[in-house]
Scaffold this motif. Sequence first.
Motif, PDB file in Angstrom:
ATOM      1  N   VAL A 251       0.854  -1.189   0.000  1.00 61.50           N
ATOM      2  CA  VAL A 251       0.000   0.000   0.000  1.00 61.50           C
ATOM      3  C   VAL A 251       0.893   1.244   0.000  1.00 61.50           C
ATOM      4  CG1 VAL A 251      -1.744   1.332   1.242  1.00 61.50           C
ATOM      5  CG2 VAL A 251      -1.869  -1.164   1.218  1.00 61.50           C
ATOM      6  N   LYS A 252       0.488   2.241  -0.782  1.00 64.35           N
ATOM      7  CA  LYS A 252       1.300   3.447  -0.909  1.00 64.35           C
ATOM      8  C   LYS A 252       0.370   4.652  -1.064  1.00 64.35           C
ATOM      9  CE  LYS A 252       4.685   5.399  -4.211  1.00 64.35           C
ATOM     10  NZ  LYS A 252       5.385   5.103  -5.493  1.00 64.35           N
ATOM     11  N   GLU A 253       0.499   5.628  -0.203  1.00 65.07           N
ATOM     12  CA  GLU A 253      -0.315   6.839  -0.290  1.00 65.07           C
ATOM     13  C   GLU A 253       0.471   7.907  -1.044  1.00 65.07           C
ATOM     14  OE1 GLU A 253      -3.264   8.663   2.838  1.00 65.07           O
ATOM     15  OE2 GLU A 253      -1.293   9.603   3.134  1.00 65.07           O
ATOM     16  N   ILE A 254      -0.172   8.538  -2.015  1.00 66.35           N
ATOM     17  CA  ILE A 254       0.507   9.550  -2.833  1.00 66.35           C
ATOM     18  C   ILE A 254      -0.337  10.818  -2.870  1.00 66.35           C
ATOM     19  CG2 ILE A 254       1.605   7.813  -4.302  1.00 66.35           C
ATOM     20  CD1 ILE A 254      -0.501   8.643  -6.473  1.00 66.35           C
ATOM     21  N   ASP A 255       0.287  11.888  -3.324  1.00 64.45           N
ATOM     22  CA  ASP A 255      -0.428  13.129  -3.577  1.00 64.45           C
ATOM     23  C   ASP A 255      -0.980  13.061  -5.002  1.00 64.45           C
ATOM     24  OD1 ASP A 255      -0.876  16.120  -2.716  1.00 64.45           O
ATOM     25  OD2 ASP A 255      -0.137  16.180  -4.783  1.00 64.45           O
TER      26      ASP A 255
END
Length: 852
Positions: A251-255
């Motif tokens: 899982v990876k949160e990005i702008d």
Amino acid sequence: MGADGRTLTEYQYNEAIEGAKEYFKGDDLAAMVWVSKYALKDSFGHIFEKSPEQMHWRIANELARIENTYPNPMKAQEIYDLLKEFRYIIPQGGPMTGIGNNLQIASLSNCFVIGHRNPADSYGGIIRIDEEQVQLMKRRGGVGHDLSHIRPTGSPVLNSALTSTGIVPFMERYSNSTREVAQDGRRGALMLSLSIKHPDAENFIDAKVETGKVTGANVSIKIDDEFMRAVLNNEKYVQKFPIDSDDPMYVKEIDARTLWNKIIHNAWKSAEPGVLFWDTIIRESVPDCYADEGFRTVSTNPCGEIPLCPYDSCRLLAINLYSYVDDPFTPQAKFDFDKFRSHVEAAMRLMDDIIDLELEKIDIIYNKIKHDPEDLDIRRVELSLWEKIREKALKGRRTGLGITAEGDMLAALGLTYGTDEAIAFAVEVQKTLAVEAYRASVKMARERGAFPMYDNLKEEGNPMIERIREADPALYEEMTQVGRRNIAMLTIAPTGTTSLMSQTTSGIEPVFRPVYKRRRKVNPTDKNVKITFTDEVGDSWEEYNVFHHKFLTWLQVTGYDLSKLDGISDAELDRLVEQSPYNKATANDIDWVAKVKMQGAIQKWVDHSISVTVNLPESVTEELVSKVYQAAWESGCKGVTVYRDGSRAGVLVDTKPKKKEKEECDCDEYKPPLARPIELEADVVRFKNGTEDWIAFVGIYNGHPYEIFTGKIEEDSLYIPKSINKGFIIKVKEEDGQKRYDFRYQDKYGYPHVIGGISRLFDKEFWNYAKLISGVLRNGMPIVDVVNLVDGLSFDSETISNWQSGVARALKQYIKDGTKIRKQKCPNCGEESLVFQEKCPHCTSCGWSRCS
């Protein structure tokens, strides 16, 4: 022998060109395109048609044969009348080339999508896709597949590598495979897609910005509604792998806005990636009502107009809208909707017939593979591939009925492309087409049977089906009772070469220009020519105007004497254009908002998708590109691509700025040695000279061709295993003072081999020509200029002409993408904006390509 049993007559290339020119009333470009791409040929390139009339009868007779197997058959004459002169119904690509051609073993499908039903994230699964892609491309099909199942960079893997290399290396693998496959003289076509949810999305988006990377594929990023809302609200967005998992391993949160800006910057800079609004595609897709039966859409064809499930394919056919305008370019101009409705029904019958013809072709391909001499282990993948394709074609009977000449139709009706009035009328035409196509499919279901999976309950609530229901409730009720013959049936493809032969505008695009300039070389013996200028080497050139065909029709309708166009001034020509219905309605004039609005409105009545490019001037900002993409999503488009004037060449030349003189040269500081080195690395290039097998040894110095030796392969004197593509050329001085050139290579076991005196193995005449070409190479002439030099040689002997073509092909592979072709104008738009892209001349102004 033809498909109908008649003896075929072989024509020489020039003979076919002259016959086609007569058919097209002197249109050189249309004649060249038809002969090179669509005239009946065998596997050796021998030509057996010299007029599209012969082609249209070939197609009509085959379609009539299929019609005779069903109730109420259409006759061959009736079909021919719809096809002739490219006036009403135009088969595109594979169907035009392959229907009635029993001289080659190839598919009729224009495009395929492949991919495992349960995606395999393993080397085995990845290599299997690579193999299937190549097998389809060699049968002339364009291919698309999705990479979202491949685990992201740095993910753990259970092999000696320990971690995954991610998406980009496999993009390069698939791209390189595409470049290696030749399809009757042109390269294969590939679409690679990836979900924005994937953690490697940024690497995917950047992959083509670097010069020389992934040059054999189009790339599109699949964007969902959640991402678009995050962009507009300046919020975070979560990427994960697997992308649809409720319990992802990564899982990876990005702008979201930052990644969006990356997409926009690259599209502004290089025209890629294109975007696919994936939630819109899936939400609108009728075939996805049957996702549980294997019809889950995963990617699109190379131009994006056909979203497909794994192993499904589609064949394309276009209706020429201009031909339904009665009294064009007059106040009485009117669109004949009755004739249009009648022809839509006929077109759908023919599209369904083409599916049967494709099933026959698949059986021929399958039988050929089955009896190939290779081991079954080698053949098994290809056999399984065609079994799966046949199954999908039978279960869904998908068609690709579209339109062309939208721009000319509107102009002929006195409507200005892009205005609200023009958009409303274009939508009404497309709505009529959609309703009548569905009506024809229901009628065929009653006569021929529905596609096997049809289930009206599964389709309830689908937006496309609901629009058909609202437009014609009686048709919908009949459909729920008898079903439909085809799972989905509508698209709008680019129709580039189709429009050249129908002499109309392309697809839903506006006219590129009503008039542009071209030039031709003037020979000293030519009479009645006007020399416009003389170049630096003393060659004389005459410039002349090329007119859009329907612009000339408008001039004639208004009473203009066309003979006055000879010698007309530019000012007078500009005045005529301003008075025409094409004024302010060209590709460079129309408002991008209007273009996107029109695409979105028409998309509502297209159950597949639309291939369209928004052309933008070089001066536009990245902010404007962002607005184009956002407006496309808001308007209901399924995908969009932008092309900023000159952007493609700019990114392909280099990522670093260069001086102008270096941009026009492929030399890259290359300085050949004053004396020929004793030993040079060499590439081995094989090609056909007529029916003979020929070989070229290309000496390489610092990555550049330095010399070329070529001739016929004689098994008794010049045998080199086909697996050998590299070696060394050694200059040897003999005892009598003479020189010779030896070729040295290692076989697959590492044993050295030497072929002594290769010059003595080749025909003396060819050897002398090769020495001449080697001379200019050794003096550092840019490769693109050498190729133009070779192409420009004139020979009376067909054998030498074939050799000439082979040498040019051998050298073209060394031309870097983005290299500008100097002193040549685009045959489509007349601009001096030709560059080599994927080893083929490509116009950065209008998008024309010699290989498309």
